[in-house]
Design a protein around this motif. Structure first.
Motif, mmCIF file in Angstrom:
data_model
loop_
_atom_site.group_PDB
_atom_site.id
_atom_site.type_symbol
_atom_site.label_atom_id
_atom_site.label_comp_id
_atom_site.label_asym_id
_atom_site.label_seq_id
_atom_site.Cartn_x
_atom_site.Cartn_y
_atom_site.Cartn_z
ATOM 1 N N VAL A 28 29.763 43.572 34.943
ATOM 2 C CA VAL A 28 30.894 44.172 35.657
ATOM 3 C C VAL A 28 31.665 43.102 36.416
ATOM 4 O O VAL A 28 32.901 43.036 36.363
ATOM 5 N N VAL A 29 30.945 42.241 37.121
ATOM 6 C CA VAL A 29 31.587 41.157 37.870
ATOM 7 C C VAL A 29 32.281 40.186 36.909
ATOM 8 O O VAL A 29 33.402 39.724 37.170
ATOM 9 N N ALA A 30 31.629 39.881 35.788
ATOM 10 C CA ALA A 30 32.218 38.972 34.803
ATOM 11 C C ALA A 30 33.511 39.556 34.235
ATOM 12 O O ALA A 30 34.499 38.836 34.040
ATOM 13 N N THR A 31 33.528 40.856 33.981
ATOM 14 C CA THR A 31 34.731 41.501 33.465
ATOM 15 C C THR A 31 35.852 41.464 34.495
ATOM 16 O O THR A 31 37.010 41.166 34.159
ATOM 17 N N ALA A 32 35.526 41.753 35.749
ATOM 18 C CA ALA A 32 36.538 41.708 36.808
ATOM 19 C C ALA A 32 37.115 40.303 36.942
ATOM 20 O O ALA A 32 38.332 40.125 37.098
ATOM 21 N N ALA A 33 36.252 39.299 36.868
ATOM 22 C CA ALA A 33 36.712 37.910 36.969
ATOM 23 C C ALA A 33 37.587 37.533 35.779
ATOM 24 O O ALA A 33 38.630 36.881 35.932
ATOM 25 N N PHE B 257 40.894 48.509 35.819
ATOM 26 C CA PHE B 257 39.444 48.305 35.872
ATOM 27 C C PHE B 257 38.883 48.714 37.237
ATOM 28 O O PHE B 257 37.822 49.338 37.319
ATOM 29 N N VAL B 258 39.596 48.369 38.299
ATOM 30 C CA VAL B 258 39.142 48.739 39.652
ATOM 31 C C VAL B 258 39.080 50.260 39.785
ATOM 32 O O VAL B 258 38.117 50.810 40.334
ATOM 33 N N ILE B 259 40.097 50.943 39.277
ATOM 34 C CA ILE B 259 40.107 52.411 39.338
ATOM 35 C C ILE B 259 38.921 52.992 38.576
ATOM 36 O O ILE B 259 38.224 53.882 39.061
ATOM 37 N N PHE C 222 43.228 46.533 47.188
ATOM 38 C CA PHE C 222 42.045 46.667 46.344
ATOM 39 C C PHE C 222 40.963 47.516 47.007
ATOM 40 O O PHE C 222 40.230 48.237 46.333
ATOM 41 N N THR C 223 40.869 47.443 48.337
ATOM 42 C CA THR C 223 39.913 48.296 49.043
ATOM 43 C C THR C 223 40.310 49.761 48.899
ATOM 44 O O THR C 223 39.471 50.622 48.599
ATOM 45 N N LEU C 224 41.598 50.049 49.103
ATOM 46 C CA LEU C 224 42.098 51.412 48.962
ATOM 47 C C LEU C 224 41.922 51.915 47.526
ATOM 48 O O LEU C 224 41.479 53.044 47.294
ATOM 49 N N VAL D 269 33.352 44.451 42.713
ATOM 50 C CA VAL D 269 34.613 44.344 41.969
ATOM 51 C C VAL D 269 35.769 44.072 42.930
ATOM 52 O O VAL D 269 36.609 43.195 42.689
ATOM 53 N N VAL D 270 35.817 44.809 44.031
ATOM 54 C CA VAL D 270 36.865 44.604 45.032
ATOM 55 C C VAL D 270 36.780 43.190 45.587
ATOM 56 O O VAL D 270 37.806 42.508 45.767
ATOM 57 N N ALA D 271 35.561 42.715 45.857
ATOM 58 C CA ALA D 271 35.379 41.366 46.400
ATOM 59 C C ALA D 271 35.885 40.304 45.433
ATOM 60 O O ALA D 271 36.553 39.342 45.844
ATOM 61 N N VAL D 272 35.591 40.467 44.143
ATOM 62 C CA VAL D 272 36.064 39.500 43.142
ATOM 63 C C VAL D 272 37.590 39.456 43.133
ATOM 64 O O VAL D 272 38.197 38.371 43.126
ATOM 65 N N CYS D 273 38.217 40.621 43.138
ATOM 66 C CA CYS D 273 39.677 40.688 43.100
ATOM 67 C C CYS D 273 40.300 40.084 44.359
ATOM 68 O O CYS D 273 41.256 39.304 44.282
ATOM 69 N N VAL D 274 39.741 40.420 45.508
ATOM 70 C CA VAL D 274 40.298 39.931 46.776
ATOM 71 C C VAL D 274 40.102 38.429 46.915
ATOM 72 O O VAL D 274 41.051 37.691 47.240
#
Length: 200
Positions: free
Chosen positions: A110-115, A24-26, A158-160, A38-43
């Motif tokens: 998008v944020v809800a999906t990442a979460a 999803f991040v990609i 996740f940033t990379l 998205v990166v912030a949610v994951c981190v």
């Protein structure tokens, strides 16, 4: 410093793999949509879970296997639904056009999906809270340095992944590339869902 480096390498070994979250991040990185969020949610999710593991919450997770079973089933259902939507986009030209026409998805979904891809995945709890927490405990008083190293690994990865995916945009200028990506996403989600259900 050695403990911090050990935590960094161990954390990277857990998250550098093709899975629902990384896929999803990609995809968001390629599309250039809400990548920072998205990166912030994951981190942030990883940091919270790593902190819980270092603090000893792994014992609570192991003591309540029923919770993990519920998470496995819920996560499998979500992954199957997400994979079905990806398959639909790949096979329906109209749905595919939405990916290539520049129409941006809203921040909230998008944020809800990442979460959801993070918190509904029981492997996240097993990896960060149980496994990483157990390894961190072996470092005794320096376990928080180990946890900090693992958290740093999450930030870097996740940033990379999110920012680096933009270099793939020339490839995805062609609709056929989006079709291949969506088909790949559908397959990955289906495989992960089956694995979760087999472990439920």
């Amino acid at each position: 410093m050695l403990t911090l480096l050990s935590g960094l390498l161990f954390g990277l070994s857990l998250i550098v793999a093709i899975g629902a979250q990384n896929t999803f991040v990609i995809k968001q990185g390629v599309r250039g949509e809400h990548v920072g969020a998205v990166v912030a949610v994951c981190v942030v999710s990883d940091v919270v879970l790593i902190g819980a593991g270092v603090a000893g919450a792994g014992a609570l997770v192991q003591a309540a296997p029923g919770v993990l079973t519920v998470l496995r089933v819920a996560g499998a259902v979500f992954l199957l639904a997400y994979g079905a939507f990806a398959l639909r986009r790949a096979w329906r030209p109209g749905a595919l056009h939405a990916d290539t026409s520049g129409r941006a998805a809203g921040l909230r979904p998008v944020v809800a999906t990442a979460a959801a891809l993070t918190w509904l995945n029981p492997h996240v709890y097993l990896d960060t809270v149980v496994l990483l927490g157990s390894v961190a405990a072996a470092h005794g008083a320096q376990r928080w340095w180990f946890g900090a190293g693992a958290a740093l690994g999450s930030v870097l990865w996740f940033t990379l992944l999110g920012r680096g995916a933009r270099f793939l945009r020339p490839v995805f200028a062609r609709p056929a590339a989006w079709r291949v990506l969506d088909l790949s996403v559908a397959v990955v989600m289906a495989v992960l869902a089956v694995q979760l259900l087999r472990g439920a």
